[in-house]
Design a protein around this motif. Structure first.
Motif, PDB file in Angstrom:
ATOM      1  N   VAL A   1      45.085  47.250  31.051  1.00 45.76           N
ATOM      2  CA  VAL A   1      45.961  46.576  30.084  1.00 45.76           C
ATOM      3  C   VAL A   1      46.231  45.138  30.527  1.00 45.76           C
ATOM      4  CG1 VAL A   1      48.250  46.603  29.046  1.00 45.76           C
ATOM      5  CG2 VAL A   1      47.002  48.731  29.333  1.00 45.76           C
ATOM      6  N   LEU A   2      46.436  44.923  31.821  1.00 48.28           N
ATOM      7  CA  LEU A   2      46.684  43.578  32.332  1.00 48.28           C
ATOM      8  C   LEU A   2      45.471  42.677  32.123  1.00 48.28           C
ATOM      9  CD1 LEU A   2      48.570  44.498  35.611  1.00 48.28           C
ATOM     10  CD2 LEU A   2      49.484  43.034  33.810  1.00 48.28           C
ATOM     11  N   ILE A   3      44.276  43.219  32.276  1.00 46.40           N
ATOM     12  CA  ILE A   3      43.056  42.426  32.113  1.00 46.40           C
ATOM     13  C   ILE A   3      42.925  41.923  30.671  1.00 46.40           C
ATOM     14  CG2 ILE A   3      40.544  42.642  32.020  1.00 46.40           C
ATOM     15  CD1 ILE A   3      40.706  44.289  34.562  1.00 46.40           C
ATOM     16  N   LYS A   4      43.374  42.723  29.705  1.00 43.61           N
ATOM     17  CA  LYS A   4      43.278  42.306  28.305  1.00 43.61           C
ATOM     18  C   LYS A   4      44.132  41.073  28.024  1.00 43.61           C
ATOM     19  CE  LYS A   4      42.270  46.921  26.503  1.00 43.61           C
ATOM     20  NZ  LYS A   4      42.744  48.035  25.646  1.00 43.61           N
ATOM     21  N   HIS A   5      45.170  40.842  28.843  1.00 49.07           N
ATOM     22  CA  HIS A   5      46.029  39.672  28.668  1.00 49.07           C
ATOM     23  C   HIS A   5      45.696  38.591  29.711  1.00 49.07           C
ATOM     24  CE1 HIS A   5      49.104  40.824  25.644  1.00 49.07           C
ATOM     25  NE2 HIS A   5      48.651  42.031  25.925  1.00 49.07           N
ATOM     26  N   SER A   6      44.471  38.614  30.225  1.00 46.94           N
ATOM     27  CA  SER A   6      44.066  37.650  31.259  1.00 46.94           C
ATOM     28  C   SER A   6      42.901  36.821  30.746  1.00 46.94           C
ATOM     29  CB  SER A   6      43.657  38.386  32.542  1.00 46.94           C
ATOM     30  OG  SER A   6      44.724  39.189  33.022  1.00 46.94           O
TER      31      SER A   6
ATOM     32  N   ALA B   1      34.862  50.755  39.369  1.00 45.41           N
ATOM     33  CA  ALA B   1      33.802  50.407  38.410  1.00 45.41           C
ATOM     34  C   ALA B   1      34.342  50.387  36.979  1.00 45.41           C
ATOM     35  CB  ALA B   1      32.651  51.402  38.525  1.00 45.41           C
ATOM     36  N   GLN B   2      35.235  51.310  36.646  1.00 45.87           N
ATOM     37  CA  GLN B   2      35.832  51.321  35.310  1.00 45.87           C
ATOM     38  C   GLN B   2      36.637  50.059  35.055  1.00 45.87           C
ATOM     39  OE1 GLN B   2      38.075  54.961  35.112  1.00 45.87           O
ATOM     40  NE2 GLN B   2      36.261  56.247  34.855  1.00 45.87           N
ATOM     41  N   VAL B   3      37.351  49.578  36.070  1.00 47.15           N
ATOM     42  CA  VAL B   3      38.109  48.333  35.921  1.00 47.15           C
ATOM     43  C   VAL B   3      37.167  47.156  35.709  1.00 47.15           C
ATOM     44  CG1 VAL B   3      39.653  46.729  37.120  1.00 47.15           C
ATOM     45  CG2 VAL B   3      40.095  49.187  37.214  1.00 47.15           C
ATOM     46  N   LEU B   4      36.041  47.135  36.404  1.00 45.05           N
ATOM     47  CA  LEU B   4      35.066  46.055  36.225  1.00 45.05           C
ATOM     48  C   LEU B   4      34.527  46.024  34.796  1.00 45.05           C
ATOM     49  CD1 LEU B   4      32.939  46.129  39.507  1.00 45.05           C
ATOM     50  CD2 LEU B   4      34.427  44.288  38.712  1.00 45.05           C
ATOM     51  N   THR B   5      34.458  47.172  34.153  1.00 43.07           N
ATOM     52  CA  THR B   5      33.946  47.219  32.781  1.00 43.07           C
ATOM     53  C   THR B   5      34.822  46.415  31.834  1.00 43.07           C
ATOM     54  OG1 THR B   5      33.062  49.429  33.225  1.00 43.07           O
ATOM     55  CG2 THR B   5      33.243  48.771  30.924  1.00 43.07           C
ATOM     56  N   GLY B   6      36.122  46.376  32.098  1.00 39.79           N
ATOM     57  CA  GLY B   6      37.022  45.653  31.208  1.00 39.79           C
ATOM     58  C   GLY B   6      37.111  44.176  31.467  1.00 39.79           C
TER      59      GLY B   6
END
Length: 918
Positions: free
Chosen positions: A289-294, A326-331
């Protein structure tokens, strides 16, 4: 409800009755009017009664909603009289906050939540109206956020509603701006500082406040430091979907990349390595969620290094940790340079990955960033694509089938999402490099379909079949389609039900459906091969209806079939309808080795298949031009004729033929008037001889009901045609032409003669019943007859005897065929009469007399010898349509008529009383 207790003390009987009527009314205006008319002392009594009712524990959500409505009315009343607000205002707000939270906490009653929020917003708008109303905003916020309040975190629901109401009015918004500190203190104390998990409805309650009143500086100064401490102190609370609502509700222009890179990335990544699975998953979802606002590139580069370095240097020992990283890297939506680094390092890491789950996540991230490179800067990363393709070739040569499958899925995902950019140099280079290994894997599936099904490698063939039309060079689409859809479906890796019924993984099912979509054009071109189209249709039906497949995947399969239909409606509809009839045949005959049996859903979801090939007219117009829509209408009309029998509850539940006509924009009455003869031909073929190899009572009943429904929608056109068909079917002369011997021959099994043409001439001498040893003599005669029959079977027939037997078999076969055809016509005519009697209402005067006379004629001609009491029961069933003044005697008018004929086959209970009356 006890609210009337506060009214009855000093009120007249008329006042109490009028107030009770207002109490149960849905009119807010009436209830407010009645409140205004009450005496002041009575109004105070009503407030006390409301306080007593609200303080009760264990209130149901619907009862709480009633109290919310009355609490809202009392708040509006307080807004009109300051003395009431001074006396009850503070307590009323607390009580309303408490009962509102009870409504919002109702998990399975979304309508209750919505209604409670609507009436509460209405009350607050009335309370905050005017200068005096705006002055109440601050005290209410202070009261709800007070640390000494008994409400605690429960007050967040009403606080969120207050913030939402104020945000929609500029003057109120400025009033609430001064109270932001109270909100933030409340959130940090009751939510972030909580020692127990916060319920989800409380975690999202302040979203209106966060979306309108929180800026970057407030996050940096007040919220993030507290979140950092909470991540150290109680991660199981904070990461239980508590921070995600805060981040998701922030305005889109708030860039959290610097905060994430400098302050939150390390604690979140640390929690991803926790031994507690809930903490790990919560940290990963919060990070996403944080990555979407980055958006800041420099900060995202730092975050990428924080995640990628442990993966590339093998510092993560647990497979679960590598999978989450790896899942975090996908976003991550980083620059092309960082995407290139991710692809190179992840592909190398994946080549040595021992865990299947972590391997899938790593390869999914790699495919995602390869597609980012194609879309961002095409033509400038050929070296990266070359390296990734070479690594993929090594992965496709892995000894473990699961690893080869994961690499093939990565290749498929990349090409699927890059199909609009296949002409770019790096994509062409990637495909050229991996083509030999993909074809090698495909040949492995072709050579041993069942073994690769067990290992999961069959998905390799699905991927190539689905994508071969997009990658024609080197992949030979015609050859792949020929092997995917051979004439014998048992040799196919795609159409063999023993293969696709073993699929359970979501990605396997998705690729199988994509392969079926790709083969739809090939199936349409092979229009003369009905078995191939039938197998293709049953595979699609399986993926739409199978019980082992999840609801979302079934919906995806239905959407895919709908798209195939829109592209080629005539061919797809023909194959699907035939496939549905084959499905019915397998269910009726209880074929255990069939798609219908393996789906374990029976007929329960077949209506979804019907709706997939009968789309709404609007969706067709959006996909076709005016000329194409007109041609589709012509196809649709033939399709509706073929569905006349199939869309019946005995065969396919939850779908009706009239509903389907209305869905596709056809008026049922106009359609039947224009195509009545075609519809009746379809009904006659199913009601007598069966269709598609099915001859059963269920299909016959569906055909009879279809005839009655057609008579209902277009009686002036259909009923005269039905009467003609009924008269032809119920022919008394045809019944009279069949002797009892003919009927007995028809009952004899095929291949057996009824008349023994080889029996000896003459009759055996009869045994005198008065003889001394009559029983013994009779037993000996029967034994001699049985022995003679057995000897005649065992002995070899002479040519002359064989000729006699063959001639008799041929003769009896002709008689049997004629009698059974007549019996089928009789049952069809009677079945249609029964359907008209019991079915949708029609004008009985149009058909009653003709049908009753036809039934009497065949009963008189001794049709009972052929069909039993079927005609008699149909005649008696007509009694329900005669005058209701006869009451219970209506049936016995028909009984008397049949008994007077002397040829009926009524049941014994209807022939006990003598007709003479004495």
């Amino acid at each position: 409800m006890g609210l009337t207790n506060g009214v009855t003390a000093d009120s007249t009987k008329e006042e109490v009755e009028e107030f009770q009527q207002a109490l149960v009314s849905s009119s807010t205006k009436w209830r407010l009017t009645e409140l205004s008319r009450l005496k002041d002392t009575i109004q105070h009594g009503l407030f006390r009664a409301f306080a007593e009712e609200t303080s009760k524990t264990g209130l149901a959500a619907t009862n709480a909603l009633v109290l919310v409505e009355w609490g809202s009315l009392l708040i509006i009343k307080c807004a009109e009289k300051e003395e009431l607000w001074d006396t009850w205002g503070e307590k009323l707000i607390i009580l309303h906050a408490q009962i509102l939270e009870t409504c919002i906490a109702a998990q399975r009653r979304p309508n209750v939540k919505h209604s409670a929020l609507v009436v509460t917003r209405r009350a607050l708008r009335g309370l905050f109206r005017g200068e005096n109303g705006r002055a109440k905003v601050g005290p209410i916020v202070i009261q709800l956020t007070d640390a000494s309040s008994k409400l605690g975190a429960r007050g967040s629901v009403l606080l969120g509603v207050v913030a939402g109401v104020c945000s929609r009015c500029s003057q109120l918004k400025s009033s609430l701006e001064t109270q932001k500190g109270h909100y933030i203190s409340f959130y940090l104390r009751e939510m972030i500082g909580s020692r127990v998990a916060v319920p989800q409805h409380l975690a999202v309650a302040l979203n209106d406040f966060f979306s309108e009143y929180i800026a970057y500086d407030v996050l940096q100064k007040d919220l993030v430091p507290a979140i950092e401490k909470a991540l150290l102190r109680a991660p199981e609370v904070v990461l239980n979907d508590l921070i995600s609502p805060l981040i998701s509700s922030l305005p889109g222009n708030v860039d959290l990349a610097p905060l994430l890179a400098d302050r939150l990335a390390k604690p979140l990544l640390s929690n991803m390595k926790s031994s507690n699975a809930k903490i790990r998953d919560g940290a990963a979802s919060t990070f996403a969620v944080l990555i979407k606002h980055s958006a800041d590139e420099k900060s995202l580069a730092k975050i990428t290094d924080e995640i990628l370095t442990p993966l590339a240097t093998s510092k993560l020992t647990a497979a679960e940790h590598r999978m989450l990283y790896a899942q975090v890297l996908t976003g991550l939506g980083v620059s092309s340079d960082h995407s290139e680094a991710i692809c190179k390092k992840l592909s190398t890491v994946a080549l040595k990955e021992p865990s299947d789950a972590a391997l899938k996540a790593e390869l999914h991230a790699c495919a995602h960033h390869l597609n980012l490179l194609v879309r961002s800067t095409p033509g400038s990363h050929e070296a990266c694509f070359k390296a990734c393709a070479e690594t993929a070739c090594k992965g496709l040569s892995d000894k473990k089938p699961a690893a080869r499958k994961a690499w093939m899925l990565m290749v498929g995902d990349f090409i699927l999402h890059a199909k609009t950019s296949l002409d770019t140099p790096e994509v062409r280079l990637f495909i050229e490099t991996i083509t030999p290994k993909t074809l090698e894997a495909y040949q492995e599936v072709k050579s041993n379909v069942l073994a690769t099904t067990q290992s999961g490698l069959v998905v390799t063939a699905f991927v190539l079949t689905a994508l071969c039309t997009w990658v024609p060079d080197g992949w030979a689409p015609s050859s792949i389609f020929a092997h995917a859809c051979p004439s014998d479906s048992k040799a196919s890796y795609l159409l063999n039900h023993r293969v696709y019924s073993k699929l359970t993984a979501p990605e396997d099912i998705r690729w199988a459906v994509r392969a079926l979509v790709a083969c739809s054009r090939f199936i349409s071109d092979k229009d003369d091969d009905s078995l191939l189209g039938d197998a293709w249709a049953q595979a699609f039906i399986y993926f739409i209806t199978a019980a082992v497949i999840t609801h979302d995947l079934r919906n995806e399969a239905a959407a895919a079939l709908n798209q195939c239909y829109l592209e080629r409606p005539s061919q797809v509809a023909k194959h699907i309808i035939k496939g549905l009839w084959s499905w019915q045949a397998d269910l009726i005959s209880e074929q255990h080795d069939s798609p219908a049996a393996l789906s374990k859903s029976g007929r329960s979801r077949l209506h979804v298949v019907i709706r997939s090939i009968c789309p709404k007219l609007d969706s067709v117009k959006s996909n076709r031009s005016n000329g194409e829509t007109s041609s589709w209408t012509d196809v649709l009309q033939g399709q509706l004729v073929e569905l006349t029998i199939l869309c019946r509850p005995p065969l396919i539940p939850q779908v009706g033929w009239i509903d389907i006509c209305l869905t596709v924009g056809q008026d049922p009455g106009d359609f039947v008037r224009a195509h009545s003869e075609r519809c009746l031909v379809e009904i006659k073929s199913h009601a007598t001889t069966g269709a598609h190899g099915i001859k059963t009572t269920q299909v016959n009943l569906a055909a009879y009901h279809a005839a009655a429904e057609l008579a209902f929608v277009a009686p002036e056109t259909v009923i005269p045609l039905l009467i003609e068909d009924i008269k032809d079917d119920l022919s008394a002369s045809a019944v009279g032409s069949c002797s009892s011997t003919d009927i007995a021959i028809a009952r004899t099994p095929d291949g057996t003669t009824f008349v023994d043409v080889l029996s000896a001439k003459g009759q055996e001498s009869s045994i005198d019943k008065k003889a001394k040893d009559y029983d013994t003599l009779k037993w000996e005669a029967e034994l001699r007859r049985q022995l003679a029959a057995k000897q005649s079977q065992d002995r070899k027939l002479t040519p002359d005897e064989r000729a006699k037997v063959d001639a008799q078999l041929k003769k009896e076969a002709g008689i049997r065929e004629q009698v059974l055809a007549l019996e089928g016509r009789l049952r069809r005519g009677i079945g249609i009469i029964q359907a008209l009697t019991n079915g949708p209402p029609t004008d009985a005067g149009m058909w009653f007399g003709s049908c009753a006379q036809a039934l009497l004629d065949i009963i008189t001609a001794n049709a009972g010898l052929m069909i039993g009491d079927t005609a008699d029961m149909a005649y008696l069933n007509l009694a329900k349509l005669i005058s209701s003044r006869l009451g219970s005697l209506r049936q016995f008018a028909g009984v008397a008529t049949l008994r007077a004929l002397g040829t009926s086959t009524l049941p014994p209970n209807l022939v006990q009383e003598p007709l003479g009356g004495r």
